[in-house]
Design a protein around this motif. Sequence first.
Motif, short mmCIF file in Angstrom:
data_model
loop_
_atom_site.label_atom_id
_atom_site.label_comp_id
_atom_site.label_asym_id
_atom_site.label_seq_id
_atom_site.Cartn_x
_atom_site.Cartn_y
_atom_site.Cartn_z
N UNK A 1 0.89 -1.30 0.14
CA UNK A 1 -0.09 0.09 0.20
C UNK A 1 1.09 1.15 0.00
N UNK A 2 0.52 2.39 -0.76
CA UNK A 2 1.45 3.34 -0.92
C UNK A 2 0.51 4.73 -0.70
N UNK A 3 1.02 5.63 -0.12
CA UNK A 3 0.41 6.81 -0.09
C UNK A 3 1.01 7.97 -1.32
N UNK A 4 -0.01 8.85 -1.48
CA UNK A 4 0.28 9.52 -2.90
C UNK A 4 -0.34 10.90 -2.68
N UNK A 5 0.25 11.78 -3.51
CA UNK A 5 0.12 13.21 -3.39
C UNK A 5 -0.01 13.66 -4.70
N UNK A 6 -0.99 14.48 -4.96
CA UNK A 6 -1.03 15.36 -6.31
C UNK A 6 -0.56 16.76 -6.48
N UNK A 7 -0.84 17.30 -7.59
CA UNK A 7 -0.46 18.96 -7.50
C UNK A 7 -1.43 19.52 -7.15
N UNK A 8 -1.72 20.61 -7.77
CA UNK A 8 -2.89 21.68 -7.49
C UNK A 8 -4.13 21.75 -8.20
N UNK A 9 -4.13 20.62 -9.04
CA UNK A 9 -5.41 20.26 -9.85
C UNK A 9 -6.41 19.55 -8.99
N UNK A 10 -7.64 19.92 -9.23
CA UNK A 10 -8.67 19.41 -8.34
C UNK A 10 -9.52 18.11 -9.17
N UNK A 11 -9.07 17.16 -8.61
CA UNK A 11 -9.64 15.78 -9.23
C UNK A 11 -10.92 15.43 -8.39
N UNK B 1 -1.18 8.06 -12.93
CA UNK B 1 -1.11 9.19 -13.73
C UNK B 1 -1.00 10.74 -13.15
N UNK B 2 -1.92 10.67 -12.20
CA UNK B 2 -2.33 12.14 -11.42
C UNK B 2 -1.30 12.24 -10.32
N UNK B 3 -0.63 11.39 -9.96
CA UNK B 3 0.44 11.51 -8.74
C UNK B 3 1.73 11.88 -9.26
#
Length: 126
Positions: free
Chosen positions: A94-104, A111-113
Amino acid sequence: QMRMVETGGDSVQAGGSLRLTCRTSGETFMYRSMGWFRQGPGKGRDGIASINTDTAITYYDDSVKGRFTISQDKAKKTLYLQMNDLKPEDNAMYFCAATGFQDFSRLLQESDVIAWGQGTQVTVST
């Protein structure tokens, strides 16, 4: 520089529970969405739960809906995944992930990460 460290993975019997924790440092919580992904043996990395860090709206994959809960503590810069009624098919890293400033406004995709933790192993036995 941001850093994310997951803990809480373990070996449990089917029907058991675990809580995964992702502690972040740096500017991670300036990012619009965070989530949990998992990668089973011989499989790709799939998003299972994500949260908009501003609105706290959550999204889940059907495979975990009703059993897993994603939450955040912004003061502690920490992301959680409460996992109940675990099943053998939940076996994965299991992996924790973060995106940029785009609101998903949906469950995150790989591909968002833009940033990943190192992962924590969850093993569920029958």
